[in-house]
Motif scaffolding. Structure first.
Motif, PDB file in Angstrom:
ATOM      1  N   LEU A 198     -66.326 -29.623  48.421  1.00  0.00           N
ATOM      2  CA  LEU A 198     -65.154 -29.567  48.184  1.00  0.00           C
ATOM      3  C   LEU A 198     -64.424 -30.466  47.356  1.00  0.00           C
ATOM      4  O   LEU A 198     -64.169 -31.873  47.733  1.00  0.00           O
ATOM      5  N   LYS A 199     -63.828 -30.230  46.111  1.00  0.00           N
ATOM      6  CA  LYS A 199     -63.442 -31.331  45.519  1.00  0.00           C
ATOM      7  C   LYS A 199     -62.389 -31.748  45.393  1.00  0.00           C
ATOM      8  O   LYS A 199     -61.906 -32.674  44.895  1.00  0.00           O
ATOM      9  N   GLY A 200     -61.482 -31.123  46.081  1.00  0.00           N
ATOM     10  CA  GLY A 200     -59.921 -31.543  46.147  1.00  0.00           C
ATOM     11  C   GLY A 200     -59.205 -30.458  46.813  1.00  0.00           C
ATOM     12  O   GLY A 200     -59.475 -29.416  47.103  1.00  0.00           O
ATOM     13  N   VAL A 201     -58.055 -31.101  47.771  1.00  0.00           N
ATOM     14  CA  VAL A 201     -57.413 -30.304  48.481  1.00  0.00           C
ATOM     15  C   VAL A 201     -55.706 -30.477  47.763  1.00  0.00           C
ATOM     16  O   VAL A 201     -55.316 -31.836  47.845  1.00  0.00           O
ATOM     17  N   HIS A 202     -55.242 -29.754  47.198  1.00  0.00           N
ATOM     18  CA  HIS A 202     -54.057 -29.642  46.730  1.00  0.00           C
ATOM     19  C   HIS A 202     -52.621 -29.150  47.321  1.00  0.00           C
ATOM     20  O   HIS A 202     -52.932 -27.697  47.645  1.00  0.00           O
ATOM     21  N   ARG A 228     -59.186 -37.230  49.021  1.00  0.00           N
ATOM     22  CA  ARG A 228     -59.224 -35.876  47.815  1.00  0.00           C
ATOM     23  C   ARG A 228     -58.121 -35.018  48.345  1.00  0.00           C
ATOM     24  O   ARG A 228     -58.067 -33.843  47.693  1.00  0.00           O
ATOM     25  N   ILE A 229     -57.012 -35.493  48.956  1.00  0.00           N
ATOM     26  CA  ILE A 229     -55.925 -34.781  49.315  1.00  0.00           C
ATOM     27  C   ILE A 229     -54.818 -35.391  48.431  1.00  0.00           C
ATOM     28  O   ILE A 229     -54.332 -36.361  48.090  1.00  0.00           O
ATOM     29  N   THR A 230     -54.097 -34.366  47.711  1.00  0.00           N
ATOM     30  CA  THR A 230     -53.008 -34.617  46.481  1.00  0.00           C
ATOM     31  C   THR A 230     -51.767 -33.755  46.933  1.00  0.00           C
ATOM     32  O   THR A 230     -51.758 -32.624  47.061  1.00  0.00           O
ATOM     33  N   TYR A 231     -50.694 -34.381  46.944  1.00  0.00           N
ATOM     34  CA  TYR A 231     -49.252 -33.919  47.490  1.00  0.00           C
ATOM     35  C   TYR A 231     -48.620 -34.003  46.178  1.00  0.00           C
ATOM     36  O   TYR A 231     -48.191 -35.004  45.217  1.00  0.00           O
TER      37      TYR A 231
END
Length: 269
Positions: A198-202, A228-231
């Motif tokens: 899992l490379k990122g959560v957007h 890895r969470i981006t808002y």
């Protein structure tokens, strides 16, 4: 197996410690350790131990056989623990109703780094009709089919996009109640059970109160996951750094328009 393009094999070697000449030996080593657990009744006798399945776990753990065994054991135990996840119960027919709500979508094309994009639409989850266990089963089935049909996803990884457009405060309260009991197994599924990168959560179009949901599950997140969470709020230019418009649906400023959602095309065939 391993009918992959040269760039994927090179990435597997550089990032996942996958050496073609050693793949068979490590696969057999993992199979032997699984067999030992089966003989001691620590794992079910009917679990998959074919090369395709075992290499998936080896890639997910950078070809460390012991770590792969640990995750494989978690995977099998999780399938026995969650209602509807057993080999006998998990079928397309069992998850079709959830998938048809559109709560999940698979992105057509790849993200900027070669990752496979998956979109989650929380506002489409009807919490009165579908329990959290049904959502987990649908996600599990979708990932199983995706990984089975697209081996390169094991190497390039997944990037998750959550679109909160029209997510009401009432839905927020209902989801909070679900996450109070299901937050831990959800994070267990993502971090300890399924062998995915899992490379990122957007998050996009997220209202301020979504922060409460994150706060509930944050204690179960590893530090790596938290980073890895981006808002994105409503910043589509920033989102397009990771998801270009040509792979996003029109509702997210993209150009994709499919008569039948890709997730349904993939899972029902």
């Amino acid at each position: 197996m391993c009918a992959l393009p040269e760039d994927a094999l090179l990435k597997a070697n550089n990032e996942l410690n996958e050496v073609p000449e050693e793949r068979a030996a490590k696969t057999e080593s993992l199979r032997g350790k699984i067999g030992d657990l089966q003989r001691r009744d620590k794992l079910p006798q009917n679990c998959r131990t074919d090369d395709r399945m075992l290499v998936r776990f080896l890639r997910g753990n950078k070809f460390d056989v012991d770590k792969s065994l640990s995750q494989y054991t978690n995977y099998q135990n999780f399938r026995r623990k969650i209602p509807g996840l057993s080999v006998e119960d998990l079928t397309y027919d069992s998850v079709k109703e959830v998938l048809e709500t559109g709560v999940f979508e698979i992105v057509e094309g790849k993200c900027s780094t070669g990752c496979q994009g998956i979109i989650l639409y929380p506002p489409k989850w009807n919490m009165q009709h579908h329990k959290i266990e049904q959502i987990i089963c649908a996600a599990f089935y979708m990932l199983e089919v995706l990984f089975e049909k697209h081996e390169d996803v094991e190497i390039h990884g997944i990037r998750l996009l959550e679109d909160f457009t029209n997510f009401s405060f009432f839905q927020q309260l209902k989801m909070e109640a679900n996450l109070l009991t299901a937050g831990k197994p959800i994070m267990e599924f993502i971090q300890e059970v399924f062998p995915m990168r899992l490379k990122g959560v957007h998050l996009i179009n997220e209202p301020w109160y979504v922060s409460t949901l994150i706060a509930i599950i944050k204690p179960f997140m590893k530090q790596k996951m938290r980073k890895r969470i981006t808002y994105h709020r409503t910043n589509y230019d920033e989102l397009n750094v990771y998801f270009s418009p040509d792979v996003l649906p029109a509702t997210l400023g993209g150009s994709q328009s499919l008569a039948v959602p890709l997730v349904l095309q993939l899972c029902r065939d």
